[in-house]
Write an enzyme that holds these catalytic residues in place. Structure first.
Site, short mmCIF file in Angstrom:
data_model
loop_
_atom_site.label_atom_id
_atom_site.label_comp_id
_atom_site.label_asym_id
_atom_site.label_seq_id
_atom_site.Cartn_x
_atom_site.Cartn_y
_atom_site.Cartn_z
N ASP A 238 -1.24 -3.80 9.48
CA ASP A 238 -1.42 -3.79 8.01
C ASP A 238 -2.45 -4.79 7.46
O ASP A 238 -2.50 -5.94 7.90
CB ASP A 238 -0.11 -4.18 7.31
CG ASP A 238 1.11 -3.53 7.87
OD1 ASP A 238 0.99 -2.69 8.76
OD2 ASP A 238 2.20 -3.89 7.43
N GLU B 251 8.20 0.44 3.11
CA GLU B 251 7.50 -0.79 3.51
C GLU B 251 6.30 -1.01 2.58
O GLU B 251 5.86 -0.09 1.87
CB GLU B 251 6.97 -0.67 4.95
CG GLU B 251 8.05 -0.44 5.99
CD GLU B 251 7.51 -0.38 7.42
OE1 GLU B 251 8.12 -1.01 8.28
OE2 GLU B 251 6.50 0.29 7.68
N PHE C 75 5.02 -11.72 9.02
CA PHE C 75 4.88 -10.30 8.68
C PHE C 75 4.03 -10.14 7.42
O PHE C 75 3.51 -11.10 6.86
CB PHE C 75 6.27 -9.68 8.51
CG PHE C 75 6.83 -9.10 9.79
CD1 PHE C 75 6.43 -9.55 11.03
CD2 PHE C 75 7.79 -8.09 9.74
CE1 PHE C 75 6.95 -9.02 12.20
CE2 PHE C 75 8.31 -7.54 10.90
CZ PHE C 75 7.91 -7.99 12.13
C1 FRU Z 1 4.25 -1.94 8.31
C2 FRU Z 1 5.05 -3.08 8.91
C3 FRU Z 1 5.55 -4.00 7.83
C4 FRU Z 1 5.75 -5.28 8.57
C5 FRU Z 1 4.60 -5.27 9.56
C6 FRU Z 1 4.91 -5.91 10.87
O1 FRU Z 1 3.32 -1.39 9.16
O2 FRU Z 1 6.11 -2.55 9.67
O3 FRU Z 1 6.71 -3.53 7.17
O4 FRU Z 1 5.72 -6.40 7.74
O5 FRU Z 1 4.28 -3.92 9.75
O6 FRU Z 1 3.77 -6.03 11.63
#
Ligand code: FRU
Length: 504
Positions: free
Chosen positions: A47, A229, A103
């Site tokens: 992300d 997310e 994250f």
């Molecule tokens: C989305 C996700 C988020 C998380 C991150 C972990 O792709 O699953 O929800 O914070 O990737 O790398």
């Protein structure tokens, strides 16, 4: 030549030959390496995070695992750009710590120093992110994700984690992550939009440190084929009317399988988000745009960027020393249709202006028309089509190896499609070689479409950005031959704009 000179020459030739073939290829010239899109020099990314514009620089942080090419303990990598086209990778911004992995999340410029992290004349760049504790996760109590802060006083170069972390503890929700924070001017406080399993929870704060739970949205609205997310909340205007847009990424459950980005248009009163209707809408219908959110601190402009992959196969795509790419930055806008407000996406003007027009053709009389012959396009390009009528057409992008991608419009189903069945390597996962479709949302008879084509991706923007689709593929070389086809003579204006590699 004397014999000893001959032997010497042979030795030198052999040495030079061997050393040339032993030379590794520079990282940005490796097979499948995008030339117009941000990719890390090496290792895994997912992300985009903490995107913020500050002092003339666009900051792009991202989920990064610097020790491998599959997902692992998450860091925030960092890249910067002055123009949203050229990117410079910077040193890692945030490392995992005793509270867990770092994250996804966002970043703001705390102009009024509400947090007290700033210095006079030097406001803090504050990152708000999720700490994911892998040790706690193993206990299975679902308490392992919580929200934390870090701040930088040197434009994102060095960071200090807040000693009072976490600032929001986990209330017992296993998926409790990806805070997107914005300044809400009318209530004069910060609003956090947080993904909480199958819904969004809003929090407010006067100082980024103390947060109050405000409300929830979405348990019974929109798509629910997977976990929610990476949300985002912002305003867009159309002819003087302001609407609130809530972006919610979802994995799985996307319209073409796996992960995708949905959105809602409605109102936000500082406490509660109310959607105009109950429908599910997709910001991008393709299989390969995920976790997309927008930059903070860009005034009225809304610039969106997504991770150009899909959790269904992100860790298996055949790139070598790196994995993952970002989409091109896209400008979001709002339009009003007969059925209400819709969000449109377009490649940012900075990118389009950086290209050079190479080919232009008006009207196609022949069925299979070779628009761009082999050898002319060696670098990424944009192809724009303005079709005077709603008729079937298909665009075949291919390379000398015979690999091909088909993109087009099918009048009967009123759909756009991208068919990557024969576009290169696809055996790394079942069902990668497929045709994906997206509905045409516009009503009018004129079709306009822009394709942004890189070595390993195509992004389709149709009807002013009402329908958007992103697809990745892995050919042995750029699909730089373009053939257009329509069953009947076709009144169209077609242009090809070439770009220079951003890595040269
Ligand atoms: C989305 C996700 C988020 C998380 C991150 C972990 O792709 O699953 O929800 O914070 O990737 O790398």
């Amino acid at each position: 030549m004397r014999p000893y000179k001959c032997i010497l020459a042979a030795i030198i030739t052999l040495y030079l030959g061997l050393s040339a073939s032993a030379q590794p290829r520079p990282p940005y010239q490796l097979p499948y390496r995008p030339q117009l899109h941000f990719t890390p020099k090496a290792h895994w990314i997912n992300d985009p995070n903490g995107m913020v514009f500050y002092k003339g620089t666009y900051h792009l942080f991202f989920q990064y695992y610097p020790d491998g090419t599959v997902w692992g303990p998450m860091h925030w990598g960092h890249a910067t750009s002055k123009d949203l086209v050229q990117w410079q990778e910077q040193p890692i911004a945030l490392y995992p710590d005793s509270l867990g992995y770092i994250f996804s999340g966002s970043a703001v410029i705390d102009e009024q120093n509400t947090s007290g992290f700033g210095k006079p004349g030097n406001p803090a760049m504050v990152a708000i992110f999720t700490h994911h504790d892998p040790v706690e996760e193993k206990k299975g109590k679902g308490l392992h994700e919580y929200q934390s802060l870090a701040y930088s006083l040197d434009e994102g170069k060095t960071w200090t984690k807040y000693a009072g972390n976490p600032v929001i503890r986990n209330p017992g929700i296993p998926d409790f992550r990806d805070p997107k924070v914005m300044w809400h001017e009318s209530s004069h406080r910060w609003i956090m939009t947080l993904a909480t399993k199958d819904r969004i929870t809003f929090y407010s704060s006067p100082n980024l440190k103390d947060w109050t739970r405000e409300s929830e949205f979405g348990a019974a609205v929109g798509a629910h084929g997977g976990v929610w997310e990476c949300p985002d909340l912002f305003t867009l205007e159309h002819e003087g009317n302001q609407k609130w847009v809530l972006i919610v990424n979802i994995n799985p459950g996307g319209p073409n399988g796996g992960s995708a980005t949905q959105y809602f248009v409605g109102g936000f009163d500082g406490h509660t988000f109310t959607a105009d209707d109950q429908a599910t809408r997709w910001l991008d219908y393709g299989p390969d745009e995920y976790a997309g959110i927008t930059w903070s601190n860009t005034g009225k402009r809304r610039i969106f960027l997504g991770w150009m992959s899909n959790w269904d196969y992100a860790d298996r795509v055949p790139t070598g020393t790196w994995r993952g790419a970002m989409t091109i930055p896209r400008e979001l806008g709002l339009v009003r249709t007969g059925e209400g407000y819709r969000v449109i996406s377009q490649p940012v003007a900075e990118l389009m202006k950086s290209g050079r027009m190479l080919v232009r053709q008006r009207d196609i009389a022949k069925k299979d028309y070779q628009l761009v012959r082999p050898g002319i396009l060696r670098e990424p390009y944009a192809l724009s089509v303005n079709s005077a009528g709603k008729q079937d057409f298909s665009i075949r992008l291919s390379n000398p190896a015979g690999e091909e991608l088909l993109v087009g419009y099918d009048k009967k189903s009123n759909e756009y499609y991208i068919d990557r069945s024969r576009a290169g390597k696809s055996d790394f996962v079942k069902n990668f070689a497929r045709r994906h479709v997206a509905p045409r949302m516009a009503q009018g008879g004129v079709i306009n479409l822009t394709l942004v084509v890189d070595v390993a991706s195509v992004e389709l923007f149709a009807d002013g950005g009402l329908t958007t689709m992103t697809s990745t593929f892995f050919p042995t070389s750029l699909l730089g031959q373009v053939q257009v086809s329509s069953p009947a003579p076709w009144k169209a204006d077609i242009q090809v704009t070439g770009f220079k590699s951003i890595w040269k």
